[in-house]
Design a protein around this motif. Structure first.
Motif, PDB file in Angstrom:
ATOM      1  N   UNK A 140       0.645  -1.300   0.012  1.00 29.93           N
ATOM      2  CA  UNK A 140       0.056   0.124  -0.173  1.00 29.93           C
ATOM      3  C   UNK A 140       0.903   1.200   0.012  1.00 29.93           C
ATOM      4  N   UNK A 141       1.960   1.123   0.791  1.00 30.20           N
ATOM      5  CA  UNK A 141       2.575   2.341   0.953  1.00 30.20           C
ATOM      6  C   UNK A 141       3.470   2.619  -0.659  1.00 30.20           C
ATOM      7  N   UNK A 142       4.052   1.796  -1.166  1.00 28.61           N
ATOM      8  CA  UNK A 142       4.682   1.836  -2.466  1.00 28.61           C
ATOM      9  C   UNK A 142       3.553   2.326  -3.567  1.00 28.61           C
ATOM     10  N   UNK A 143       2.245   1.844  -3.487  1.00 26.40           N
ATOM     11  CA  UNK A 143       1.376   2.491  -4.310  1.00 26.40           C
ATOM     12  C   UNK A 143       1.069   3.826  -3.992  1.00 26.40           C
ATOM     13  N   UNK A 144       0.782   4.172  -2.885  1.00 28.70           N
ATOM     14  CA  UNK A 144       0.799   5.516  -2.371  1.00 28.70           C
ATOM     15  C   UNK A 144       1.827   6.673  -3.093  1.00 28.70           C
ATOM     16  N   UNK A 145       2.949   6.147  -2.982  1.00 27.60           N
ATOM     17  CA  UNK A 145       4.148   6.844  -3.458  1.00 27.60           C
ATOM     18  C   UNK A 145       4.041   7.109  -5.073  1.00 27.60           C
ATOM     19  N   UNK A 146       3.760   5.831  -5.523  1.00 23.21           N
ATOM     20  CA  UNK A 146       3.501   5.880  -7.073  1.00 23.21           C
ATOM     21  C   UNK A 146       2.321   6.849  -7.463  1.00 23.21           C
ATOM     22  N   UNK A 147       1.202   6.787  -6.764  1.00 24.97           N
ATOM     23  CA  UNK A 147       0.226   7.811  -7.328  1.00 24.97           C
ATOM     24  C   UNK A 147       0.245   9.200  -6.705  1.00 24.97           C
ATOM     25  N   UNK A 148       1.226   9.581  -5.740  1.00 25.42           N
ATOM     26  CA  UNK A 148       1.457  10.873  -5.325  1.00 25.42           C
ATOM     27  C   UNK A 148       0.586  11.049  -3.969  1.00 25.42           C
ATOM     28  N   UNK A 149      -0.087  10.046  -3.517  1.00 26.98           N
ATOM     29  CA  UNK A 149      -0.943  10.234  -2.237  1.00 26.98           C
ATOM     30  C   UNK A 149      -0.089  10.426  -1.018  1.00 26.98           C
ATOM     31  N   UNK A 150       1.136   9.640  -0.941  1.00 27.45           N
ATOM     32  CA  UNK A 150       2.010   9.759  -0.014  1.00 27.45           C
ATOM     33  C   UNK A 150       2.800  10.886   0.346  1.00 27.45           C
ATOM     34  N   UNK A 151       2.916  11.605  -0.793  1.00 25.44           N
ATOM     35  CA  UNK A 151       3.595  13.021  -0.785  1.00 25.44           C
ATOM     36  C   UNK A 151       2.495  14.027  -0.399  1.00 25.44           C
ATOM     37  N   UNK A 152       1.222  13.657  -0.620  1.00 21.57           N
ATOM     38  CA  UNK A 152       0.214  14.864  -0.491  1.00 21.57           C
ATOM     39  C   UNK A 152       0.141  14.713   1.383  1.00 21.57           C
ATOM     40  N   UNK A 153       0.191  13.654   1.908  1.00 21.14           N
ATOM     41  CA  UNK A 153       0.081  13.433   3.333  1.00 21.14           C
ATOM     42  C   UNK A 153       1.261  14.131   3.863  1.00 21.14           C
ATOM     43  N   UNK A 154       2.381  13.666   3.438  1.00 23.18           N
ATOM     44  CA  UNK A 154       3.874  14.469   3.904  1.00 23.18           C
ATOM     45  C   UNK A 154       3.499  15.761   3.879  1.00 23.18           C
ATOM     46  N   UNK A 155       3.407  16.514   2.820  1.00 20.57           N
ATOM     47  CA  UNK A 155       3.373  17.900   2.781  1.00 20.57           C
ATOM     48  C   UNK A 155       2.169  18.485   3.593  1.00 20.57           C
TER      49      UNK A 155
END
Length: 295
Positions: free
Chosen positions: A240-255
């Protein structure tokens, strides 16, 4: 993203586990059932926990992985990471987010996706008010070798700074570190870019300042850790984390959580001084740039 703890489902799972005779430590790995994930929650804020951020990433990962899950908080008065390692290993709870080192990666199973994208190792120097320009001309570690800093007794950062030749006073008391700086018992206090200004606000009565010129950088990773045999949970979170990194949602949470701090830090304008981190294991995914922050 809204975090929901579904108590009624949890009770049903507990009842099913009890009737089936399956041990609780293995109950959340059964295929076809919802993942029941117990995590530590402090009754009150104790130091830097970032609980909301980690829980948001955890729910994001589970949803991206397509898993059904139940999150169940285990309330604690306080904890140290070293004690939490054994709590996860013994099944007191199922997961915790911790700074990695070789021992933790041996006792527990890490999900090797850095939850801060390495920003926990981007360190700004907290100093006493009036000392903001003390390191204005600093280009290497030499100015720090004759000065004293403070770190947590069991923090990996203590060993990292000492390995790089910097004198460190260790203490178990989080609040006491800031008071030691204010009192002049130490000369500076390296804090990560994701925490330094929050801590400055928490201890505003001490009138501490943040150096504007230098950033110390060493490889460092917070991971989700689970029990060694909890393969289903570890694999779901990683997927799930790798998928979130791929689609940009991980970075949106980080920012959303730390974007203002990164903007204020102006990392690309500072003198960058790299330190070696002897605690990082050979399995650290340093060769995957998408997992790490770059200014």
């Amino acid at each position: 993203m809204r975090l929901q703890v579904i108590k009624t489902v949890l009770k049903g799972v507990l009842l099913a586990v009890a009737l089936s005779g399956v041990s609780w430590a293995d109950s959340n790995t059964a295929e076809g059932e919802a993942l029941v994930i117990r995590y530590p929650m402090l009754g009150e804020e104790y130091g830097q926990t970032w609980s909301n951020y980690f829980l948001e990433l955890l729910t994001l990962a589970l949803e991206k992985a397509g898993e059904e899950y139940v999150l169940d908080p285990v309330t604690l008065s306080n904890f140290r990471e070293s004690r939490s390692v054994m709590s996860v290993a013994k099944g007191v709870y199922d997961i915790h987010w911790m700074n990695t080192n070789a021992t933790r990666e041996t006792v527990l199973r890490p999900v090797r996706v850095p939850l801060f994208k390495g920003l926990i190792g981007w360190r700004l120097l907290m100093v006493r008010s009036g000392d903001e320009d003390q390191f204005a001309n600093m280009t290497d570690l030499e100015p720090l070798r004759d000065l004293k800093t403070v770190q947590g007794h069991d923090w990996p950062d203590s060993a990292i700074l000492e390995h790089n030749g910097l004198p460190v006073i260790r203490t178990p008391h989080w609040e006491g570190m800031f008071k030691m700086l204010y009192a002049g018992r130490v000369d500076y206090f390296p804090r990560s870019v994701v925490e330094v200004w929050k801590e400055q606000r928490v201890f505003s009565e001490l009138e501490l300042a943040v150096d504007e010129h230098v950033v110390l950088v060493y490889p460092s990773a917070y991971y989700f850790f689970v029990r060694r045999n909890n393969e289903r949970l570890a694999e779901a979170i990683e997927r799930g984390l790798l998928a979130a990194i791929d689609d940009g949602s991980f970075d949106r949470v980080l920012m959303a959580h730390f974007g203002e701090s990164l903007k204020r830090a102006r990392l690309d304008e500072r003198t960058l001084i790299r330190l070696d981190n002897p605690l990082m294991t050979p399995d650290t995914p340093l060769d995957r740039p998408e997992l790490w922050y770059r200014p």
